[in-house]
Structures are given as structure tokens and as C-alpha cells.
Write a protein that holds these residues in place. Structure first.
Motif, PDB file in Angstrom:
ATOM      1  N   TYR A 227       0.853  -1.224  -0.112  1.00 44.75           N
ATOM      2  CA  TYR A 227       0.092  -0.006   0.139  1.00 44.75           C
ATOM      3  C   TYR A 227       0.805   1.161  -0.122  1.00 44.75           C
ATOM      4  O   TYR A 227       1.853   1.317   0.387  1.00 44.75           O
ATOM      5  N   SER A 228       0.290   2.323  -0.446  1.00 44.42           N
ATOM      6  CA  SER A 228       0.786   3.748  -0.423  1.00 44.42           C
ATOM      7  C   SER A 228       0.905   4.384   0.966  1.00 44.42           C
ATOM      8  O   SER A 228      -0.231   4.597   1.382  1.00 44.42           O
ATOM      9  N   VAL A 229       1.799   4.595   1.633  1.00 41.38           N
ATOM     10  CA  VAL A 229       1.775   5.085   3.161  1.00 41.38           C
ATOM     11  C   VAL A 229       1.323   6.410   2.937  1.00 41.38           C
ATOM     12  O   VAL A 229       1.549   7.269   1.943  1.00 41.38           O
ATOM     13  N   PRO A 230       0.976   7.141   4.168  1.00 35.48           N
ATOM     14  CA  PRO A 230       0.242   8.509   4.115  1.00 35.48           C
ATOM     15  C   PRO A 230       1.404   9.574   3.714  1.00 35.48           C
ATOM     16  O   PRO A 230       2.650   9.349   3.867  1.00 35.48           O
ATOM     17  N   ALA A 231       1.013  10.628   3.034  1.00 36.98           N
ATOM     18  CA  ALA A 231       1.964  11.588   2.568  1.00 36.98           C
ATOM     19  C   ALA A 231       2.585  12.406   3.428  1.00 36.98           C
ATOM     20  O   ALA A 231       3.730  12.818   3.367  1.00 36.98           O
ATOM     21  N   HIS A 232       1.929  12.529   4.763  1.00 35.09           N
ATOM     22  CA  HIS A 232       2.567  13.462   5.825  1.00 35.09           C
ATOM     23  C   HIS A 232       3.969  13.058   6.445  1.00 35.09           C
ATOM     24  O   HIS A 232       4.430  13.758   7.011  1.00 35.09           O
ATOM     25  N   GLY A 233       4.167  11.740   6.262  1.00 32.35           N
ATOM     26  CA  GLY A 233       5.489  11.226   6.498  1.00 32.35           C
ATOM     27  C   GLY A 233       6.729  11.268   5.642  1.00 32.35           C
ATOM     28  O   GLY A 233       7.654  11.061   6.165  1.00 32.35           O
ATOM     29  N   LEU A 234       6.496  11.897   4.515  1.00 29.42           N
ATOM     30  CA  LEU A 234       7.415  12.174   3.439  1.00 29.42           C
ATOM     31  C   LEU A 234       7.923  13.621   3.338  1.00 29.42           C
ATOM     32  O   LEU A 234       7.304  14.480   3.358  1.00 29.42           O
ATOM     33  N   TYR A 235       9.463  13.435   3.169  1.00 34.21           N
ATOM     34  CA  TYR A 235      10.378  14.553   2.988  1.00 34.21           C
ATOM     35  C   TYR A 235      11.028  14.450   1.849  1.00 34.21           C
ATOM     36  O   TYR A 235      11.771  13.461   1.718  1.00 34.21           O
ATOM     37  N   LEU A 236      10.933  15.502   1.104  1.00 35.24           N
ATOM     38  CA  LEU A 236      12.160  15.701  -0.138  1.00 35.24           C
ATOM     39  C   LEU A 236      13.297  16.264   0.634  1.00 35.24           C
ATOM     40  O   LEU A 236      12.933  17.527   1.239  1.00 35.24           O
ATOM     41  N   THR A 237      14.336  15.926   0.769  1.00 32.40           N
ATOM     42  CA  THR A 237      15.609  16.207   1.732  1.00 32.40           C
ATOM     43  C   THR A 237      16.664  17.132   1.034  1.00 32.40           C
ATOM     44  O   THR A 237      17.397  17.742   1.569  1.00 32.40           O
ATOM     45  N   ALA A 238      16.965  16.490  -0.272  1.00 37.25           N
ATOM     46  CA  ALA A 238      18.037  17.282  -0.962  1.00 37.25           C
ATOM     47  C   ALA A 238      18.010  16.880  -2.488  1.00 37.25           C
ATOM     48  O   ALA A 238      17.371  15.988  -3.042  1.00 37.25           O
ATOM     49  N   ILE A 239      18.308  17.896  -3.169  1.00 41.03           N
ATOM     50  CA  ILE A 239      18.540  17.904  -4.758  1.00 41.03           C
ATOM     51  C   ILE A 239      20.153  18.228  -4.922  1.00 41.03           C
ATOM     52  O   ILE A 239      20.327  19.482  -4.684  1.00 41.03           O
ATOM     53  N   GLU A 240      20.580  17.637  -5.879  1.00 41.53           N
ATOM     54  CA  GLU A 240      21.902  17.754  -6.207  1.00 41.53           C
ATOM     55  C   GLU A 240      22.202  18.267  -7.906  1.00 41.53           C
ATOM     56  O   GLU A 240      21.364  17.458  -8.577  1.00 41.53           O
ATOM     57  N   TYR A 241      23.207  18.973  -8.028  1.00 43.84           N
ATOM     58  CA  TYR A 241      23.082  19.687  -9.470  1.00 43.84           C
ATOM     59  C   TYR A 241      24.688  19.682  -9.974  1.00 43.84           C
ATOM     60  O   TYR A 241      25.591  19.822  -8.982  1.00 43.84           O
ATOM     61  N   PRO A 242      24.875  19.467 -11.163  1.00 48.00           N
ATOM     62  CA  PRO A 242      26.304  19.745 -11.674  1.00 48.00           C
ATOM     63  C   PRO A 242      26.821  21.101 -11.156  1.00 48.00           C
ATOM     64  O   PRO A 242      25.984  22.127 -11.376  1.00 48.00           O
ATOM     65  N   GLU A 243      28.035  21.367 -10.655  1.00 47.09           N
ATOM     66  CA  GLU A 243      28.571  22.531 -10.307  1.00 47.09           C
ATOM     67  C   GLU A 243      28.631  23.536 -11.358  1.00 47.09           C
ATOM     68  O   GLU A 243      28.408  24.635 -11.329  1.00 47.09           O
ATOM     69  N   ILE A 244      28.609  23.022 -12.612  1.00 48.87           N
ATOM     70  CA  ILE A 244      28.679  23.945 -13.730  1.00 48.87           C
ATOM     71  C   ILE A 244      27.576  24.809 -14.155  1.00 48.87           C
ATOM     72  O   ILE A 244      27.615  25.873 -14.750  1.00 48.87           O
ATOM     73  N   ILE A 245      26.298  24.702 -13.455  1.00 41.83           N
ATOM     74  CA  ILE A 245      25.195  25.434 -13.450  1.00 41.83           C
ATOM     75  C   ILE A 245      25.368  26.809 -12.702  1.00 41.83           C
ATOM     76  O   ILE A 245      24.698  27.590 -13.234  1.00 41.83           O
ATOM     77  N   TYR A 246      26.147  26.771 -11.816  1.00 37.14           N
ATOM     78  CA  TYR A 246      26.157  27.847 -11.052  1.00 37.14           C
ATOM     79  C   TYR A 246      27.252  28.642 -11.565  1.00 37.14           C
ATOM     80  O   TYR A 246      28.266  28.380 -11.999  1.00 37.14           O
ATOM     81  N   ILE A 247      26.751  30.100 -11.248  1.00 40.32           N
ATOM     82  CA  ILE A 247      27.776  31.201 -11.346  1.00 40.32           C
ATOM     83  C   ILE A 247      28.320  31.653 -10.507  1.00 40.32           C
ATOM     84  O   ILE A 247      27.769  31.920  -9.461  1.00 40.32           O
ATOM     85  N   LYS A 248      29.755  31.301 -10.354  1.00 41.07           N
ATOM     86  CA  LYS A 248      30.610  31.691  -9.360  1.00 41.07           C
ATOM     87  C   LYS A 248      30.799  33.187  -9.140  1.00 41.07           C
ATOM     88  O   LYS A 248      31.082  33.794 -10.369  1.00 41.07           O
TER      89      LYS A 248
END
Length: 248
Positions: A227-248
Motif C-alpha cells: 500500500y501507499s503510506v500517508p503523504a505526511h510522513g514524506l520529506y524531500l530532503t536534497a537535490i543535487e546539480y552539477p557545479e557547472i550550472i552555478y555562476i561563481k
């Protein structure tokens, strides 16, 4: 110029991230606040779509603005008018073609289970009354790393080109009265984490064994998974990107 917003939110009052008719969403509130501060109509593109009640400790979004911005000042002004459930952690200038959703190389989630009745975590974790075999659940979690097709855990009616995902980490950790599932992958399908957690809980209850989990994975059939557990226990905790997209 293009900018990334790093933000977090308590998803309890919102009908998920994505803007929709007749329901308040995080995207809508964020766009309204940005448009007010910048005195321009601003469209925000998020890194992903969280469902109603799902929380985000970290999520990224991007928007375009024709002028150069003082990012610290913008962060301050946004936090001053945004609801208490939404916080801007940082604003980054990025490359013109950087995309909050398509350029992400890794995403991480947590699912929180609480074994005691706690009024302060009622909307932040799944209250589960039975004991669970955490060791068995971790053995099951390891099996996930051997597969790439996760159609069996995907919401049935979803428009995707592939059900393939590369899971790099999946583990259960005990923390006092809480049990936390941590999972990372290059991408996730709709409802995937909640369906995985529900299936692993069945292993923890000894209703399902590892051979049964393998059979579910090979079946590519959502109806065979847990079964699909309730939504309120779920957390998006991190998203990673390649360093090249950032303007230093």
C-alpha cells in the motif's frame, strides 16, 4: 537572467507543489510573492512535484528576471512576506539554460514513522502502532539497488517515457521512537517512495519476504506491491546539480 531558489516548506496546508485550480499550492504562493517583490509577473519552475501534505527540507526552483538582482536582499524580502510554512534558504544566479527539474542529477527523500502517539508529530510522521523487523526491512531495501525498472511502485496513470531509476541508497535508521527510511536516486516516479515504504513495511510485519519482493519488482505490476503510506510522513530532503550550472 536565471536564478535558482533554494527553499523548504511544511506541506501540511498545501495541495502539493504544483499550481492547480481551486486549491492552494506552494508554487502558487511562491509565484505570487515573487511577483509582488519584483513588481513583475514571475513564473517559477520547480525541481519536482510533491503531493498534498508532503514536506520539503530542500527543494529547488528557477525563475527568470531581466535585471541583475541582489540575491540576499531578495531572500530577505521574500521571507518577510511568505507564509511561515515556506522559507527561502538561498537565491543563486545560474547559467541561462540551467533547469531546476531537468538538470538535477540526484534526489533524496526521507520517510518518517513514529511508534508512539505524539500530538506534535501528527502531521509530520506516520503513526504506526505495530512493531517492525527493521533488520528484515533493511535486507529488503538492499534488493532495490539491484533493479532499475520500478513500474511496480509507480502511480498507475502517469505520463512517463521510462520507469527506469537508479537507486544509489536505501536504508532504514532507528532514531528513538522514530524509524526513518532514507532513499536517493537519479529520479523518482510518482508515488514511488510511498509505495516502496508500504511494501517494506509488509516485510517488517513478516507478511512478505525477499523472494516476494523480487517477484513484485519483476512483475512491473502496481497492484502486486504494498500500500501507499500517508503523504505526511514524506520529506524531500536534497537535490543535487552539477557545479557547472552555478555562476561563481
Amino acid at each position: 537572467m536565471r536564478y535558482f531558489l533554494e527553499l523548504s516548506y511544511n506541506g501540511t496546508p498545501y495541495h502539493g507543489w504544483q499550481k492547480q485550480p481551486n486549491a492552494i499550492s506552494v508554487q502558487e504562493v511562491l509565484e505570487e510573492s515573487l511577483s509582488t517583490v519584483l513588481r513583475n509577473s514571475i513564473v517559477v519552475i520547480g525541481a519536482g512535484r510533491t503531493d498534498t501534505g508532503v514536506h520539503a527540507k530542500q527543494i529547488m526552483a528557477h525563475f527568470d528576471y531581466e535585471l541583475s538582482l541582489n540575491t540576499e536582499e531578495l531572500q530577505y524580502k521574500l521571507n518577510a512576506i511568505l507564509p511561515s510554512e515556506i522559507a527561502i534558504k538561498k537565491v543563486y544566479p545560474v547559467q541561462e539554460n540551467a533547469h531546476a527539474r531537468f538538470d538535477a542529477i540526484s534526489r533524496s527523500y526521507e520517510y518518517h514513522i513514529c511508534f508512539v502517539k505524539d500530538p506534535f508529530s501528527i502531521c509530520k510522521s506516520y503513526y504506526f502502532k505495530k512493531s517492525l523487523d527493521v533488520e528484515a526491512m533493511n535486507e529488503g531495501a538492499k534488493i532495490l539497488l539491484n533493479y532499475i525498472n520500478f513500474k511496480c511502485f509507480s502511480k498507475s496513470k502517469t505520463d512517463v517515457k521510462t520507469y527506469n531509476c537508479t537507486i544509489t541508497n536505501a536504508v532504514w535508521e532507528k532514531n528513538g521512537d522514530q524509524l526513518i527510511f532514507k532513499i536517493s536516486a537519479n529520479r523518482f516516479l510518482r508515488n514511488m517512495v510511498r509505495a516502496i515504504v508500504g511494501t517494506l513495511i509488509e516485510i517488517g510485519e513478516h507478511k512478505l519476504n525477499n523472494e516476494g519482493l523480487v517477484a513484485i519488482l519483476k512483475s512491473e505490476d502496481r497492484s502486486k506491491a504494498g500500500y501507499s503510506v500517508p503523504a505526511h510522513g514524506l520529506y524531500l530532503t536534497a537535490i543535487e546539480y552539477p557545479e557547472i550550472i552555478y555562476i561563481k
